[in-house]
Design a protein around this motif. Sequence first.
Motif, PDB file in Angstrom:
ATOM      1  N   GLY A 146       0.774  -1.233   0.000  1.00 42.35           N
ATOM      2  CA  GLY A 146       0.000   0.000   0.000  1.00 42.35           C
ATOM      3  C   GLY A 146       0.800   1.274   0.000  1.00 42.35           C
ATOM      4  N   ALA A 147       2.110   1.199  -0.007  1.00 43.17           N
ATOM      5  CA  ALA A 147       2.941   2.400  -0.049  1.00 43.17           C
ATOM      6  C   ALA A 147       3.203   2.809  -1.495  1.00 43.17           C
ATOM      7  CB  ALA A 147       4.269   2.158   0.672  1.00 43.17           C
ATOM      8  N   GLY A 148       3.532   4.062  -1.695  1.00 45.26           N
ATOM      9  CA  GLY A 148       3.803   4.537  -3.039  1.00 45.26           C
ATOM     10  C   GLY A 148       5.221   4.201  -3.483  1.00 45.26           C
ATOM     11  N   ARG A 149       5.466   4.439  -4.757  1.00 42.38           N
ATOM     12  CA  ARG A 149       6.804   4.197  -5.293  1.00 42.38           C
ATOM     13  C   ARG A 149       7.799   5.218  -4.744  1.00 42.38           C
ATOM     14  NH1 ARG A 149       7.010   0.857  -9.844  1.00 42.38           N
ATOM     15  NH2 ARG A 149       4.965   0.181 -10.596  1.00 42.38           N
ATOM     16  N   VAL A 150       9.021   4.776  -4.561  1.00 43.85           N
ATOM     17  CA  VAL A 150      10.099   5.637  -4.068  1.00 43.85           C
ATOM     18  C   VAL A 150      11.139   5.771  -5.178  1.00 43.85           C
ATOM     19  CG1 VAL A 150      11.896   5.959  -2.326  1.00 43.85           C
ATOM     20  CG2 VAL A 150       9.703   4.894  -1.704  1.00 43.85           C
ATOM     21  N   GLY A 151      11.532   6.996  -5.470  1.00 43.22           N
ATOM     22  CA  GLY A 151      12.486   7.234  -6.552  1.00 43.22           C
ATOM     23  C   GLY A 151      13.919   7.041  -6.105  1.00 43.22           C
ATOM     24  N   PHE A 152      14.292   5.788  -5.839  1.00 43.39           N
ATOM     25  CA  PHE A 152      15.658   5.521  -5.386  1.00 43.39           C
ATOM     26  C   PHE A 152      16.692   5.977  -6.403  1.00 43.39           C
ATOM     27  CE2 PHE A 152      13.158   2.266  -3.101  1.00 43.39           C
ATOM     28  CZ  PHE A 152      13.540   2.557  -1.796  1.00 43.39           C
ATOM     29  N   LEU A 153      16.381   5.836  -7.690  1.00 46.48           N
ATOM     30  CA  LEU A 153      17.349   6.154  -8.734  1.00 46.48           C
ATOM     31  C   LEU A 153      17.007   7.433  -9.492  1.00 46.48           C
ATOM     32  CD1 LEU A 153      17.934   2.586 -10.222  1.00 46.48           C
ATOM     33  CD2 LEU A 153      19.063   3.703  -8.291  1.00 46.48           C
ATOM     34  N   SER A 154      15.980   8.132  -9.056  1.00 50.08           N
ATOM     35  CA  SER A 154      15.602   9.375  -9.731  1.00 50.08           C
ATOM     36  C   SER A 154      15.717  10.594  -8.815  1.00 50.08           C
ATOM     37  CB  SER A 154      14.166   9.279 -10.274  1.00 50.08           C
ATOM     38  OG  SER A 154      13.253   8.962  -9.232  1.00 50.08           O
ATOM     39  N   ASP A 155      15.797  10.372  -7.516  1.00 53.67           N
ATOM     40  CA  ASP A 155      15.987  11.466  -6.577  1.00 53.67           C
ATOM     41  C   ASP A 155      17.478  11.645  -6.304  1.00 53.67           C
ATOM     42  OD1 ASP A 155      14.701  13.313  -4.362  1.00 53.67           O
ATOM     43  OD2 ASP A 155      16.287  12.164  -3.371  1.00 53.67           O
ATOM     44  N   GLN A 156      17.923  12.882  -6.258  1.00 53.12           N
ATOM     45  CA  GLN A 156      19.349  13.177  -6.120  1.00 53.12           C
ATOM     46  C   GLN A 156      19.954  12.531  -4.876  1.00 53.12           C
ATOM     47  OE1 GLN A 156      20.165  17.378  -5.741  1.00 53.12           O
ATOM     48  NE2 GLN A 156      22.227  17.034  -4.915  1.00 53.12           N
ATOM     49  N   TRP A 157      19.342  12.742  -3.714  1.00 51.97           N
ATOM     50  CA  TRP A 157      19.937  12.266  -2.468  1.00 51.97           C
ATOM     51  C   TRP A 157      19.691  10.785  -2.256  1.00 51.97           C
ATOM     52  CZ3 TRP A 157      23.369  15.557  -1.351  1.00 51.97           C
ATOM     53  CH2 TRP A 157      23.160  16.925  -1.548  1.00 51.97           C
ATOM     54  N   LEU A 158      18.522  10.290  -2.651  1.00 52.06           N
ATOM     55  CA  LEU A 158      18.261   8.866  -2.521  1.00 52.06           C
ATOM     56  C   LEU A 158      19.195   8.050  -3.407  1.00 52.06           C
ATOM     57  CD1 LEU A 158      14.352   8.643  -2.350  1.00 52.06           C
ATOM     58  CD2 LEU A 158      16.003   8.308  -0.506  1.00 52.06           C
ATOM     59  N   LEU A 159      19.509   8.575  -4.585  1.00 53.91           N
ATOM     60  CA  LEU A 159      20.420   7.872  -5.477  1.00 53.91           C
ATOM     61  C   LEU A 159      21.815   7.789  -4.860  1.00 53.91           C
ATOM     62  CD1 LEU A 159      20.539   8.312  -9.321  1.00 53.91           C
ATOM     63  CD2 LEU A 159      22.617   7.932  -8.020  1.00 53.91           C
ATOM     64  N   LEU A 160      22.271   8.891  -4.271  1.00 56.70           N
ATOM     65  CA  LEU A 160      23.597   8.891  -3.648  1.00 56.70           C
ATOM     66  C   LEU A 160      23.629   7.925  -2.464  1.00 56.70           C
ATOM     67  CD1 LEU A 160      26.312  10.358  -4.055  1.00 56.70           C
ATOM     68  CD2 LEU A 160      25.616  11.960  -2.284  1.00 56.70           C
ATOM     69  N   MET A 161      22.564   7.904  -1.660  1.00 56.27           N
ATOM     70  CA  MET A 161      22.524   6.986  -0.519  1.00 56.27           C
ATOM     71  C   MET A 161      22.405   5.538  -0.984  1.00 56.27           C
ATOM     72  SD  MET A 161      20.344   8.958   2.460  1.00 56.27           S
ATOM     73  CE  MET A 161      18.960   9.424   1.414  1.00 56.27           C
ATOM     74  N   SER A 162      21.725   5.320  -2.112  1.00 54.05           N
ATOM     75  CA  SER A 162      21.643   3.961  -2.655  1.00 54.05           C
ATOM     76  C   SER A 162      23.019   3.478  -3.090  1.00 54.05           C
ATOM     77  CB  SER A 162      20.673   3.929  -3.837  1.00 54.05           C
ATOM     78  OG  SER A 162      19.367   4.307  -3.446  1.00 54.05           O
ATOM     79  N   ALA A 163      23.796   4.361  -3.719  1.00 53.49           N
ATOM     80  CA  ALA A 163      25.162   3.991  -4.111  1.00 53.49           C
ATOM     81  C   ALA A 163      26.015   3.704  -2.875  1.00 53.49           C
ATOM     82  CB  ALA A 163      25.780   5.109  -4.943  1.00 53.49           C
ATOM     83  N   MET A 164      25.821   4.483  -1.805  1.00 54.81           N
ATOM     84  CA  MET A 164      26.546   4.218  -0.557  1.00 54.81           C
ATOM     85  C   MET A 164      26.182   2.842  -0.017  1.00 54.81           C
ATOM     86  SD  MET A 164      26.236   7.851   1.462  1.00 54.81           S
ATOM     87  CE  MET A 164      26.803   9.395   0.743  1.00 54.81           C
ATOM     88  N   ALA A 165      24.910   2.486  -0.098  1.00 56.83           N
ATOM     89  CA  ALA A 165      24.474   1.174   0.387  1.00 56.83           C
ATOM     90  C   ALA A 165      25.154   0.059  -0.399  1.00 56.83           C
ATOM     91  CB  ALA A 165      22.955   1.052   0.289  1.00 56.83           C
ATOM     92  N   VAL A 166      25.304   0.231  -1.697  1.00 55.58           N
ATOM     93  CA  VAL A 166      25.984  -0.771  -2.521  1.00 55.58           C
ATOM     94  C   VAL A 166      27.443  -0.895  -2.090  1.00 55.58           C
ATOM     95  CG1 VAL A 166      26.666  -1.387  -4.863  1.00 55.58           C
ATOM     96  CG2 VAL A 166      24.425  -0.378  -4.457  1.00 55.58           C
ATOM     97  N   THR A 167      28.109   0.233  -1.867  1.00 51.31           N
ATOM     98  CA  THR A 167      29.509   0.209  -1.453  1.00 51.31           C
ATOM     99  C   THR A 167      29.683  -0.496  -0.114  1.00 51.31           C
ATOM    100  OG1 THR A 167      29.967   2.272  -2.645  1.00 51.31           O
ATOM    101  CG2 THR A 167      31.509   1.643  -0.916  1.00 51.31           C
ATOM    102  N   VAL A 168      28.810  -0.191   0.839  1.00 49.47           N
ATOM    103  CA  VAL A 168      28.891  -0.827   2.160  1.00 49.47           C
ATOM    104  C   VAL A 168      28.623  -2.317   2.039  1.00 49.47           C
ATOM    105  CG1 VAL A 168      27.849  -0.929   4.450  1.00 49.47           C
ATOM    106  CG2 VAL A 168      28.317   1.284   3.393  1.00 49.47           C
ATOM    107  N   TRP A 169      27.592  -2.680   1.293  1.00 49.30           N
ATOM    108  CA  TRP A 169      27.223  -4.088   1.136  1.00 49.30           C
ATOM    109  C   TRP A 169      28.357  -4.884   0.496  1.00 49.30           C
ATOM    110  CZ3 TRP A 169      26.162  -6.886  -3.492  1.00 49.30           C
ATOM    111  CH2 TRP A 169      25.596  -8.156  -3.290  1.00 49.30           C
ATOM    112  N   LYS A 170      29.003  -4.306  -0.505  1.00 40.70           N
ATOM    113  CA  LYS A 170      30.072  -5.017  -1.205  1.00 40.70           C
ATOM    114  C   LYS A 170      31.361  -5.045  -0.397  1.00 40.70           C
ATOM    115  CE  LYS A 170      32.450  -5.283  -5.654  1.00 40.70           C
ATOM    116  NZ  LYS A 170      32.377  -6.747  -5.632  1.00 40.70           N
ATOM    117  N   GLY A 171      31.589  -4.070   0.470  1.00 36.94           N
ATOM    118  CA  GLY A 171      32.837  -4.014   1.215  1.00 36.94           C
ATOM    119  C   GLY A 171      32.811  -4.695   2.565  1.00 36.94           C
ATOM    120  N   LEU A 172      31.630  -5.079   3.057  1.00 38.62           N
ATOM    121  CA  LEU A 172      31.536  -5.680   4.382  1.00 38.62           C
ATOM    122  C   LEU A 172      32.413  -6.921   4.518  1.00 38.62           C
ATOM    123  CD1 LEU A 172      27.753  -5.407   5.343  1.00 38.62           C
ATOM    124  CD2 LEU A 172      29.687  -4.321   6.488  1.00 38.62           C
ATOM    125  N   GLY A 173      32.321  -7.817   3.547  1.00 36.36           N
ATOM    126  CA  GLY A 173      33.064  -9.073   3.632  1.00 36.36           C
ATOM    127  C   GLY A 173      34.564  -8.872   3.596  1.00 36.36           C
TER     128      GLY A 173
END
Length: 297
Positions: A146-173
């Motif tokens: 029931g929630a609306g769509r979130v522009g993870f890749l279209s919003d300036q700050w959400l996109l940057l935070m999404s890229a940070m999440a990828v970096t953290v996820w890939k570097g944890l191991g």
Amino acid sequence: MALSGIPRVRRQLPTSPWLFAAPGLLVTGAFVLYPFLSTLVNSFTDRRTLIPGRFVGLANFRELLHDDMFWTGLRNSTLYVLGVVPLLVVLPLLLALLVQKNIPGITFFRSAFYTPVVASIVVVGLIWVWLLDDRGLVNAMLETVGAGRVGFLSDQWLLLMSAMAVTVWKGLGYYMIIYLAALGNVPRELHEAAAVDGAGAVRRFLSVTVPAVRSTMVLVGALSSVAAFKVFSEVYLLAGPSGGPAGEDTTLVMLVQRTGTGLTGRVGYASALSVVVFAVTVALMLLVLRADRKEES
């Protein structure tokens, strides 16, 4: 007369050590030293891809100060360091504490946590694009509840935070393995003594584990700071060559790639950008080391 059975000692030539070191020195000179010196020289010229260029002094560096995209890239690269480094210093340590225990099935979890490290960054980027796209899996699940769509890749700050999440996820191991090696050198007697004194798990972590691996935390902080400031692949794959909406998610390394490539690439200006990136990364490492020395004193 030499005794039988005793090997003769041959005189070593003064050049022998250099002969052994020559292959490594040649590779380092050809692929590290020469490109660095070439970039440094080009930063003082107006060289383009097909034009040798001429000496212009500090003109490229003065242009940087009036380039809005340079300040945008510097802002994003700095925010990337501030957002990624604390997580990559703390989370892998906690993860290493979890997988350090020898319990049944722990090998599977160790391998699972390390799998993103060996995965291709292109594959990882495509997976996250598929997850975070406007019509991706995450938004489909949000619509289901029931929630609306979130522009993870279209919003300036959400996109940057999404890229940070990828970096953290890939570097944890990767950093988890470094911490596991450090935790293996922590004497168990220290934890046992703290437990006898009534210290709980959190207290033992802060009073025993953290001081014992502090030098490793400094190392992880230095490595992750340099890698975060030079980020390229994660943002490029999620934001595209344009650097997100109106280029607002462009990092410094993306700006170097965009400026210095192509038939009309401004190699001289891109070299000046590269020199600035190099100077900032060296400064980051020196700041981390200086903070560590102050803490020790």
